[in-house]
Design a protein around this motif. Structure first.
Motif, mmCIF file in Angstrom:
data_model
loop_
_atom_site.group_PDB
_atom_site.id
_atom_site.type_symbol
_atom_site.label_atom_id
_atom_site.label_comp_id
_atom_site.label_asym_id
_atom_site.label_seq_id
_atom_site.Cartn_x
_atom_site.Cartn_y
_atom_site.Cartn_z
ATOM 1 N N GLU A 1 0.792 -1.229 0.000
ATOM 2 C CA GLU A 1 0.000 0.000 0.000
ATOM 3 C C GLU A 1 0.823 1.277 0.000
ATOM 4 O O GLU A 1 0.279 2.384 -0.078
ATOM 5 C CB GLU A 1 -0.959 0.016 1.194
ATOM 6 N N GLY A 2 2.155 1.162 0.108
ATOM 7 C CA GLY A 2 3.000 2.354 0.046
ATOM 8 C C GLY A 2 2.884 3.017 -1.312
ATOM 9 O O GLY A 2 3.007 2.356 -2.351
ATOM 10 N N VAL A 3 2.640 4.322 -1.340
ATOM 11 C CA VAL A 3 2.371 5.046 -2.585
ATOM 12 C C VAL A 3 3.636 5.746 -3.081
ATOM 13 O O VAL A 3 4.226 6.556 -2.362
ATOM 14 C CB VAL A 3 1.239 6.080 -2.386
ATOM 15 N N SER A 4 4.017 5.435 -4.304
ATOM 16 C CA SER A 4 5.203 6.042 -4.911
ATOM 17 C C SER A 4 4.796 7.098 -5.929
ATOM 18 O O SER A 4 3.842 6.905 -6.690
ATOM 19 C CB SER A 4 6.058 4.981 -5.606
ATOM 20 N N SER A 5 5.536 8.200 -5.956
ATOM 21 C CA SER A 5 5.360 9.236 -6.968
ATOM 22 C C SER A 5 6.612 9.284 -7.832
ATOM 23 O O SER A 5 7.720 9.460 -7.324
ATOM 24 C CB SER A 5 5.111 10.598 -6.316
ATOM 25 N N PHE A 6 6.422 9.114 -9.117
ATOM 26 C CA PHE A 6 7.508 9.123 -10.088
ATOM 27 C C PHE A 6 7.455 10.404 -10.919
ATOM 28 O O PHE A 6 6.467 11.141 -10.900
ATOM 29 C CB PHE A 6 7.390 7.912 -11.022
ATOM 30 N N VAL A 7 8.513 10.646 -11.675
ATOM 31 C CA VAL A 7 8.514 11.732 -12.655
ATOM 32 C C VAL A 7 9.500 11.365 -13.760
ATOM 33 O O VAL A 7 10.614 10.899 -13.488
ATOM 34 C CB VAL A 7 8.881 13.094 -12.016
ATOM 35 N N HIS A 8 9.083 11.541 -15.002
ATOM 36 C CA HIS A 8 9.995 11.277 -16.114
ATOM 37 C C HIS A 8 11.121 12.306 -16.077
ATOM 38 O O HIS A 8 10.888 13.500 -15.820
ATOM 39 C CB HIS A 8 9.245 11.350 -17.444
#
Length: 303
Positions: free
Chosen positions: A204-211
Motif C-alpha cells: 500500500e505504500g504510494v510512490s510518486s515518479f517523474v519522467h
C-alpha cells in the motif's frame, strides 16, 4: 539568463542542460569529469571542472560564470540500487558539504536565485492523503529512509536560511526514463527481471515518479516562478501493488512475487518494507498551477 548547473553529470544533468539551452539560456555546467566536459561543450554549454569540496574553487567558478541562477543537482549515487549503503555517506557529504560550498559561493558571487534538488518521495502525509508542499520529510521513518529525510530537511533549511538569495526547493519524484534506475536494462528493471523486488504485504505504500525529461522542463520553469517549494511528480501516485506489476510487465519481467512484511524484514531489512508499505505519494497541484507544467502519464501504466 546565465545559469550555473552543479551536478551536470548526474541523471538529470543532460536533459536539464538540453532544456535550458532550448529555452535560450546561457549555461555553465560544473563537473569533475574531463569526458563529461566534452559532452557538455558538444551540447552547446560551457563546462568547468570543479571540486565541490574546495570552497574557493567553487566560488571562483561561479564568479567566472557570472551566474544569475544556480541549480544544485549534486549527488553521488551508484548505478545499482543494491550499492546504496556503500554510497550513502559520500552522497550525504557531497550534498551537505559540497552543496554548502556552492550555496555560500552563490551568495558571495551575487547570484539572485538558488534551485535545490530535494525529495518528493520521503514526505509524511496523513494516511490516505497525498503530501503537499507543506508536508515535512519523514525523519522518523525506517533507518536509511530517516537518514535521507534528515539530509533533505537540512538542504531545505539551508536553502531558506538567507534573505540574500531566492530559494526554490525541487521535490522530485523517483526519476524514470533514459539513464535512470527505472528504465529497461537498468538497475530497477534488472531487479524485477530477477524477481528480487516483491510486492510486500498489501503493497500500500504510494510512490510518486517523474519522467526525467518532465523534471527538466519543470526545473527550467522554476527559474522565473515564485520562490518556494514545488513537488515535481507526475499525475499517477500509485501503490506498490499497482505500479510494480505494471513496471514488470513494461520491461518484460515475470510477475513480481508476494512476500509478507515479516519475511522481507528478515531478509532485506526495514527500509525495503517502508518503501513498499509506508511511502506517501505527493500532489503536483501547485507545480501544475504555478509552473503551467503538464507531466506525462506514468509510462508503464499506459503499457
Amino acid at each position: 539568463m546565465r545559469v550555473f548547473v552543479a551536478g551536470a553529470s548526474g541523471a538529470i544533468g543532460e536533459p536539464l542542460i538540453a532544456e535550458l539551452l532550448k529555452n535560450g539560456h546561457s549555461v555553465v555546467g560544473m563537473t569533475t569529469s574531463e569526458a563529461r566536459t566534452k559532452i557538455l561543450e558538444s551540447q552547446g554549454a560551457e563546462a568547468l571542472i570543479v571540486d565541490a569540496f574546495h570552497g574557493a574553487e567553487v566560488e571562483a567558478a561561479l564568479r567566472q560564470a557570472k551566474a544569475e541562477v544556480v541549480i544544485d543537482e549534486l549527488t553521488s549515487l551508484p548505478k545499482e540500487q543494491s550499492d546504496m549503503p556503500k554510497y550513502a555517506a559520500g552522497d550525504r557529504r557531497l550534498r551537505i558539504e559540497g552543496g554548502g560550498n556552492l550555496f555560500r559561493a552563490a551568495i558571495a558571487s551575487g547570484a539572485r536565485r538558488y534551485l535545490q534538488q530535494s525529495s518528493g518521495f520521503f514526505l509524511k502525509a496523513a494516511e490516505g492523503t497525498l503530501a503537499d508542499e507543506s508536508s515535512p520529510l519523514d525523519i522518523n521513518a525506517s533507518p536509511s529512509v530517516a537518514a535521507s529525510a534528515r539530509t533533505y530537511t537540512e538542504l531545505e533549511t539551508r536553502l531558506f536560511s538567507s534573505s540574500a538569495i531566492e530559494g526554490v526547493a525541487l521535490r522530485y519524484g523517483f526519476f524514470y526514463g533514459p539513464k535512470t534506475w527505472y528504465y529497461p536494462g537498468e538497475a530497477a528493471a534488472n531487479m524485477v527481471m530477477r524477481q528480487q523486488n516483491p510486492v510486500v504485504g498489501r503493497g500500500e505504500g504510494v510512490s510518486s515518479f517523474v519522467h526525467i525529461n518532465d523534471a527538466a522542463v519543470a526545473t527550467v520553469a522554476a527559474l522565473t516562478a515564485e520562490p518556494g517549494v514545488y513537488n515535481l511528480v507526475d499525475d499517477d501516485p500509485s501503490p506498490q501493488a499497482v505500479w510494480l506489476p505494471a513496471f514488470a510487465k513494461f520491461v518484460g519481467a515475470p510477475k513480481p512475487p508476494h512476500r509478507s512484511e515479516t519475511e522481507v524484514t528478515a531478509i532485506a531489512g526495514e527500509d525495503v518494507v517502508y518503501y513498499a508499505t509506508k511511502l506517501s505519494g505527493a500532489s503536483n497541484a501547485k507545480a501544475k498551477r504555478v509552473l503551467g507544467w503538464k507531466p506525462r502519464r506514468l509510462q508503464w501504466l499506459e503499457a
